[in-house]
Design an enzyme around this catalytic site. Structure first.
Site, PDB file in Angstrom:
ATOM      1  N   TRP A 160      44.160  18.631  34.352  1.00  0.00           N
ATOM      2  CA  TRP A 160      43.573  17.597  33.792  1.00  0.00           C
ATOM      3  C   TRP A 160      42.722  17.018  34.870  1.00  0.00           C
ATOM      4  CZ3 TRP A 160      45.583  13.975  36.753  1.00  0.00           C
ATOM      5  CH2 TRP A 160      46.790  14.093  37.025  1.00  0.00           C
ATOM      6  N   ASN A 161      42.695  17.018  36.233  1.00  0.00           N
ATOM      7  CA  ASN A 161      42.254  16.224  37.029  1.00  0.00           C
ATOM      8  C   ASN A 161      40.626  16.427  37.321  1.00  0.00           C
ATOM      9  OD1 ASN A 161      42.849  18.720  38.365  1.00  0.00           O
ATOM     10  ND2 ASN A 161      42.966  17.843  40.308  1.00  0.00           N
ATOM     11  N   LYS A 184      42.302  27.797  28.525  1.00  0.00           N
ATOM     12  CA  LYS A 184      43.299  26.944  27.728  1.00  0.00           C
ATOM     13  C   LYS A 184      43.014  25.602  28.692  1.00  0.00           C
ATOM     14  CE  LYS A 184      46.973  25.124  27.631  1.00  0.00           C
ATOM     15  NZ  LYS A 184      46.949  23.680  27.378  1.00  0.00           N
ATOM     16  N   GLY A 233      47.719  24.148  38.351  1.00  0.00           N
ATOM     17  CA  GLY A 233      48.328  23.045  37.832  1.00  0.00           C
ATOM     18  C   GLY A 233      49.749  22.778  38.515  1.00  0.00           C
ATOM     19  N   SER A 234      50.618  22.199  37.936  1.00  0.00           N
ATOM     20  CA  SER A 234      51.874  21.909  38.989  1.00  0.00           C
ATOM     21  C   SER A 234      52.639  23.018  39.102  1.00  0.00           C
ATOM     22  CB  SER A 234      52.732  20.854  38.075  1.00  0.00           C
ATOM     23  OG  SER A 234      53.301  21.650  36.703  1.00  0.00           O
ATOM     24  N   GLU A 255      47.152  28.402  41.729  1.00  0.00           N
ATOM     25  CA  GLU A 255      46.785  27.279  42.628  1.00  0.00           C
ATOM     26  C   GLU A 255      47.558  25.953  42.057  1.00  0.00           C
ATOM     27  OE1 GLU A 255      45.284  27.471  45.181  1.00  0.00           O
ATOM     28  OE2 GLU A 255      44.235  29.310  44.729  1.00  0.00           O
ATOM     29  N   LEU A 256      48.571  25.481  42.733  1.00  0.00           N
ATOM     30  CA  LEU A 256      49.505  24.605  42.744  1.00  0.00           C
ATOM     31  C   LEU A 256      49.390  23.382  43.365  1.00  0.00           C
ATOM     32  CD1 LEU A 256      52.345  27.431  42.395  1.00  0.00           C
ATOM     33  CD2 LEU A 256      51.032  26.683  40.701  1.00  0.00           C
ATOM     34  N   CYS A 289      44.210  18.035  44.072  1.00  0.00           N
ATOM     35  CA  CYS A 289      44.839  18.786  44.701  1.00  0.00           C
ATOM     36  C   CYS A 289      45.123  18.686  46.366  1.00  0.00           C
ATOM     37  CB  CYS A 289      45.324  20.268  44.432  1.00  0.00           C
ATOM     38  SG  CYS A 289      43.589  20.853  44.530  1.00  0.00           S
ATOM     39  N   GLU A 386      54.859  15.575  45.666  1.00  0.00           N
ATOM     40  CA  GLU A 386      53.184  14.974  45.505  1.00  0.00           C
ATOM     41  C   GLU A 386      53.131  13.869  44.440  1.00  0.00           C
ATOM     42  OE1 GLU A 386      51.129  18.201  42.756  1.00  0.00           O
ATOM     43  OE2 GLU A 386      49.316  17.992  44.150  1.00  0.00           O
TER      44      GLU A 386
HETATM   45  P1  ADP Z   1      49.664  19.106  35.073  1.00  0.00           P
HETATM   46  O1  ADP Z   1      48.338  19.333  34.264  1.00  0.00           O
HETATM   47  O2  ADP Z   1      50.305  17.766  35.099  1.00  0.00           O
HETATM   48  O3  ADP Z   1      49.313  19.688  36.322  1.00  0.00           O
HETATM   49  P2  ADP Z   1      50.989  21.289  33.986  1.00  0.00           P
HETATM   50  O4  ADP Z   1      51.082  21.890  35.346  1.00  0.00           O
HETATM   51  O5  ADP Z   1      52.515  21.320  33.160  1.00  0.00           O
HETATM   52  O6  ADP Z   1      50.686  19.807  34.375  1.00  0.00           O
HETATM   53  O7  ADP Z   1      49.973  22.039  33.038  1.00  0.00           O
HETATM   54  C1  ADP Z   1      48.837  22.542  33.495  1.00  0.00           C
HETATM   55  C2  ADP Z   1      48.485  23.472  32.190  1.00  0.00           C
HETATM   56  O8  ADP Z   1      49.355  24.401  31.888  1.00  0.00           O
HETATM   57  C3  ADP Z   1      47.964  22.621  31.147  1.00  0.00           C
HETATM   58  O9  ADP Z   1      47.018  23.358  30.494  1.00  0.00           O
HETATM   59  C4  ADP Z   1      49.537  22.903  30.216  1.00  0.00           C
HETATM   60  O10 ADP Z   1      49.022  22.764  28.805  1.00  0.00           O
HETATM   61  C5  ADP Z   1      49.560  24.533  30.671  1.00  0.00           C
HETATM   62  N1  ADP Z   1      51.021  24.719  30.303  1.00  0.00           N
HETATM   63  C6  ADP Z   1      52.278  24.003  30.376  1.00  0.00           C
HETATM   64  N2  ADP Z   1      53.051  24.798  30.284  1.00  0.00           N
HETATM   65  C7  ADP Z   1      52.768  26.048  29.974  1.00  0.00           C
HETATM   66  C8  ADP Z   1      53.539  27.313  29.662  1.00  0.00           C
HETATM   67  N3  ADP Z   1      54.887  27.466  29.525  1.00  0.00           N
HETATM   68  N4  ADP Z   1      52.945  28.405  29.694  1.00  0.00           N
HETATM   69  C9  ADP Z   1      51.380  28.275  29.915  1.00  0.00           C
HETATM   70  N5  ADP Z   1      50.781  27.218  30.194  1.00  0.00           N
HETATM   71  C10 ADP Z   1      51.501  25.970  30.155  1.00  0.00           C
END
Ligand code: ADP
Length: 486
Positions: A160-161, A184, A233-234, A255-256, A289, A386
């Site tokens: 979401w950032n 997605k 994402g995370s 990318e984490l 990030c 983080e």
């Molecule tokens: P953040 O956005 O806080 O970094 P996440 O890493 O949990 O949080 O989410 C990043 C993305 O991954 C979002 O689009 C979220 O909906 C999606 N997501 C969360 N869990 C899963 C999963 N098990 N499989 C695939 N996508 C996921």
């Protein structure tokens, strides 16, 4: 097509048995975290709907691949024009779902326009056949060719950032490669991604790009149907996605998170370092990030640097912004993010950190004050986990060697910065850091240099990098073709 199931947002308290048998919700609300205003209502795509979308993308992908990079370039340049024409509206939508300041809301469209142009114009060169030299007399009677052929359907899952730029950084190179793409976006900020899909439709491009919305289950369905997964994402979610990809034996890149250090050496221009690091920590309310997340300062200049940094951070104007830019910083993306930031800061204070400015929530929405903490150490979560907020924890170090050792004392390794009046010395330090990128006397430069590889080491990233030729080749399978000369 969407099932017309009844909508249910809240279960009636007086009828718990009815709540139990209530149909699963089919949509969710997106709200501005600064004001609480409703920004939009978005469908929840089921696993079946995701599978159907991917099947449809598979039908159109071969033709998209067949028109070649030059054919695709025209569509990507049309999309770039659309992004240019719609910048203000894109910023409006993004601002409504993030609560960002206006200046921050304009970053995504600008970045997206720039990156789309880069890959539109260079993909043909990056994807051109290669003819490696034969290694033996036997091979010399053949023409050897390496061909880059796309994975048919790429799944892109984004956080979401940066609700527009994060999708664009992967969707565009994947489309340029000739793949079809299913995106997605984060359930916290899906509206900007939906705008990108609208743009693709409005320019009349082939239906090889689709957006699906929902939370983790929708994301998991994407992973279960595509041929390649790009996730941003995370780290915990990345780990789950990697496991699912291994199960399906499909490739992925992740990318984490990051915990980027800034090292201020005693010979640095302290004004430049203070302003640069303030920007690196406060830009986008610290939700980047590659934000500066921790600062190490050589002892002789520690107190002087803290004064300058605090002064720079105090200049940051924070508030709930409108279309006319008044503020430098707005809200955090959601309540849980605000709570993480608060927890890190409170824990540091309890363990003896000094608050030089900020240190708490403002009381409005999810806004958190621009914060500088001094006298921190690695027993505190603000130096190890983080934070993703507008906080700059600063630690005194004895010398360069200690700065390097502490900077490398992290599970993450995304990027770093080194501040010194001696650029050769700074580069020597850079080459000892465990990080995917190091900026000398600057922050974020690597991110805006699309020709460079961008990606994390350690728990900050796995797999192919963003940027340069690899940013588009990663969406391709390599095919070797041998052909007799005679
Ligand atoms: P953040 O956005 O806080 O970094 P996440 O890493 O949990 O949080 O989410 C990043 C993305 O991954 C979002 O689009 C979220 O909906 C999606 N997501 C969360 N869990 C899963 C999963 N098990 N499989 C695939 N996508 C996921």
């Amino acid at each position: 097509a969407r099932k017309a199931a009844p909508k249910r947002k809240t279960a009636p308290a007086e009828a718990p048995e009815a709540a139990l048998s209530a149909p699963a919700p089919t949509e969710f609300e997106v709200r501005n975290p600064a004001t609480g205003e409703l920004a939009g209502t978005v469908p929840i795509d089921s696993a079946d709907e995701v599978a159907a979308k991917v099947r449809e993308l598979r039908l159109y992908q071969p033709e998209w691949e067949a028109i070649g990079p030059e054919g695709r370039k025209e569509w990507l340049l049309k999309l770039q024009d659309w992004l240019i024409d719609n910048t203000d509206r894109l910023a409006d939508v993004l601002q409504s779902e993030t609560g960002k300041a206006r200046v921050d809301s304009l970053i995504d469209p600008a970045f997206s326009i720039d990156l789309t142009g880069y890959y539109a114009r260079r993909a043909a060169k990056f994807l051109a056949d290669e003819h490696p030299s034969p290694h033996s007399p036997l091979a010399r009677v053949k023409t050897l060719t390496t061909v880059f052929r796309p994975y048919p359907v790429v799944g892109v899952i984004t956080p979401w950032n940066f609700p527009l730029a994060m999708p664009v950084i992967d969707v565009i190179p994947a489309l340029a490669a000739g793949a079809a793409v299913i995106l997605k976006p984060s359930e916290v900020t899906p509206l900007s991604a939906m705008e990108l899909a609208r743009g693709w439709r409005e320019i009349g491009a082939p239906p090889v790009f689709a957006v699906v919305t929902g939370a983790g289950e929708t994301g998991a369905a994407v992973v279960n149907n595509v041929d390649y997964v790009q996730f941003t994402g995370s780290t915990p979610t990345g780990r789950r996605i990697a496991a699912a990809c291994v199960e399906r034996m499909i490739p992925y890149s992740l990318e984490l998170g990051g915990k980027d250090p800034a090292i201020v050496l005693a010979d640095a221009d302290l004004d430049r370092a203070a302003y640069g690091i303030a920007f690196g920590g406060m830009f986008n309310a610290g939700q980047v990030c590659i934000s500066v997340e921790r600062v190490y300062v050589e002892a002789p200049v520690y107190e002087e640097f803290l004064k300058k940094l605090t002064a720079a951070v105090k200049e940051v104007r924070q508030g709930v912004d409108g279309r006319e830019p008044k503020y430098d910083m707005g809200a955090l993306a959601n309540e849980s993010q605000a709570q993480i930031v608060q927890k890190h800061v409170e824990q540091a204070i309890e363990s003896g950190a000094r608050v030089l400015t900020g240190g708490k929530r403002t009381g409005v929405g999810t806004l958190f004050e621009p914060t500088v903490l001094a006298d921190v150490d690695h027993t505190m979560t603000c130096m190890t986990e983080e934070t993703f907020g507008p906080t700059l924890p600063v630690m005194k170090v004895a010398d360069e060697a200690e700065a390097v050792r502490l900077a490398n004392d992290s599970i993450y390794g995304l990027s770093a910065s080194v501040w010194s009046g001696d650029k050769a010395r700074a580069e020597r330090v850079a080459r000892q850091l465990n990080a995917g990128a190091v900026n000398i006397n600057d922050v974020f430069s690597n991110m805006f240099s699309f020709a460079l590889p961008m990606g994390g080491w350690g728990l900050s990233g796995v797999g192919a990098r963003w940027g340069g030729p690899n940013g588009v080749r990663k969406y391709c399978r390599q095919q070797a073709i041998t052909k007799p000369l005679l």
